[in-house]
Design an enzyme around this catalytic site. Structure first.
Site, short mmCIF file in Angstrom:
data_model
loop_
_atom_site.label_atom_id
_atom_site.label_comp_id
_atom_site.label_asym_id
_atom_site.label_seq_id
_atom_site.Cartn_x
_atom_site.Cartn_y
_atom_site.Cartn_z
N GLU A 78 1.03 -0.74 -0.69
CA GLU A 78 0.00 0.44 0.06
C GLU A 78 0.87 1.37 -0.10
OE1 GLU A 78 -3.37 2.43 0.29
OE2 GLU A 78 -2.93 0.49 -0.38
N HIS A 81 2.27 1.71 -3.47
CA HIS A 81 1.26 2.39 -4.58
C HIS A 81 1.12 3.99 -4.17
CE1 HIS A 81 -2.64 2.86 -5.15
NE2 HIS A 81 -2.20 2.93 -6.53
N HIS A 143 -11.90 5.59 -8.62
CA HIS A 143 -10.09 5.46 -8.36
C HIS A 143 -9.66 5.26 -9.52
CE1 HIS A 143 -7.10 6.56 -6.28
NE2 HIS A 143 -6.11 5.27 -5.65
N HIS A 258 -21.15 -7.03 -16.79
CA HIS A 258 -19.79 -6.93 -17.69
C HIS A 258 -19.75 -8.12 -18.82
CE1 HIS A 258 -15.76 -6.12 -17.88
NE2 HIS A 258 -15.30 -6.85 -17.88
N HIS A 316 -5.42 -8.60 -17.62
CA HIS A 316 -6.84 -7.62 -18.02
C HIS A 316 -6.94 -6.64 -17.13
CE1 HIS A 316 -10.23 -8.67 -19.64
NE2 HIS A 316 -11.22 -8.75 -18.36
#
Length: 354
Positions: A78, A81, A143, A258, A316
């Site tokens: 975290e 990031h 986000h 989706h 992906h």
């Protein structure tokens, strides 16, 4: 400022904007990795981690937040990031400061620079909300879309800077006209954004393997689904969305939405390619869109069949990023075609006049 100094400044701006595109892609993938390894709440506070700018030891972490035991790996993921996202923000500020002396020049993309600064500030706020609202799916999805918006603005800024460096202005000192987008272009862009938002919604609600098997879902073409719960966008916040809170039928509805979105997007890209394949400037990017769509479809199917392995889920996401870039380049090629033609016609007229 001399012409030579302006040219050097412009070269730096073009280089930095291109670095920004690549760097933003890296930040997006690091963010996705953070979520996939369940590190989104690795640090329970923001912007620090247990009140510090680096991950503390277990004793200090326990003293700061007793109800959130330290998981060292997740906390460091975290914080990495956050570090790279902060570096990206500094890069945006550097671009704005470096470009300020050129802001009054005709066709300089000052507005794009300011838009990039505004979006990166909003994106930072969403980074904070992701933690403080405990991975609320709405915030996590926005986000992701914000990260892609930052990447697109970096790319658009780079393309505009290249055009500015080329000095492609009419004899009157203004930029030549650009071809407006048609409804078909608008539809394809809207469907791409919607499909990526659906992908973010699948991810943030942990619905990636809600359906077993393909093309059927859990052995059925139309399984039991709860659409109202799966796409209920005004549910209350918290207490914690790690691993999701929705029941199976709601997650199935998200996964099926989706899949249906992918089908509709593919049809729109096929129509776009068929309509404009005759244009040489567009053909490479239309081909890239078609090829990337097929690859992305294959990656999505593989994720379901292989139960969402980490490396494949990252690929992906990378495929979605590549699709966005290809669409942006196709739109740029479409809009610029008329400008180049107008500039050529204007130049011819000038030569005839001389």
């Amino acid at each position: 400022m001399t012409n030579e100094a302006s040219r050097r400044r412009l070269r730096r701006l073009m280089a930095l904007s291109l670095v920004g595109v690549v760097f933003t892609v890296a930040v997006i993938l690091v963010g996705v990795f953070t979520r996939l390894v369940d590190a989104g709440l690795g640090c329970p506070d923001w912007p620090g981690c247990y009140g510090r700018l680096v991950v503390p030891d277990e004793t200090r972490a326990l003293a700061h937040t007793p109800e959130a035991p330290l998981e060292t790996f997740q906390a460091w993921v975290e914080m990495v990031h956050r570090y790279v996202a902060s570096a990206l923000g500094l890069l945006v500020i550097a671009l704005v400061v470096l470009g300020a002396p050129l802001r009054r020049r005709p066709d300089y993309p000052w507005g794009v620079s300011l838009a990039l600064l505004a979006v990166i500030l909003v994106q930072g706020a969403f980074g904070a909300f992701t933690v403080t609202l405990k991975l609320w799916p709405q915030v996590v999805t926005l986000h992701l879309l914000g990260g892609l918006s930052v990447m697109l603005l970096f790319l658009w800024l780079h393309l505009r800077l290249r055009r500015f460096a080329g000095g492609r202005l009419t004899p009157g000192g203004v930029a030549p006209p650009r071809r407006p987008l048609t409804p078909l272009w608008g539809l394809a862009m809207l469907l791409l954004v919607a499909q990526i938002a659906l992908g973010g919604w699948v991810s943030s609600n942990y619905a990636g393997i809600a359906c077993q098997g393909f093309p059927t879902c859990n052995g059925q073409w139309w399984p039991a689904m709860d659409w109202s719960e799966g796409f209920h966008l005004t549910q209350s916040v918290g207490p914690n969305y790690l691993h999701g809170q929705l029941h199976a039928d709601a997650r199935t509805a998200i996964q099926m939405g989706h899949r249906l979105g992918a089908l509709v997007l593919g049809l729109s890209l096929l129509l776009l390619a068929m309509r404009h394949w005759h244009e040489a400037r567009l053909r490479p990017w239309l081909g890239a869109l078609a090829g990337l769509y097929v690859v992305q479809l294959g990656l999505g199917i593989a994720n379901v069949l292989l139960w969402l392995p980490l490396w494949l889920a990252l690929l992906h996401t990378a495929g979605a990023v590549a699709l966005v870039i290809a669409m942006a380049m196709a739109v740029w090629a479409w809009r610029e075609a008329e400008g180049v033609s107008a500039l050529q016609q204007s130049t011819k007229k000038e030569w005839v006049h001389v």
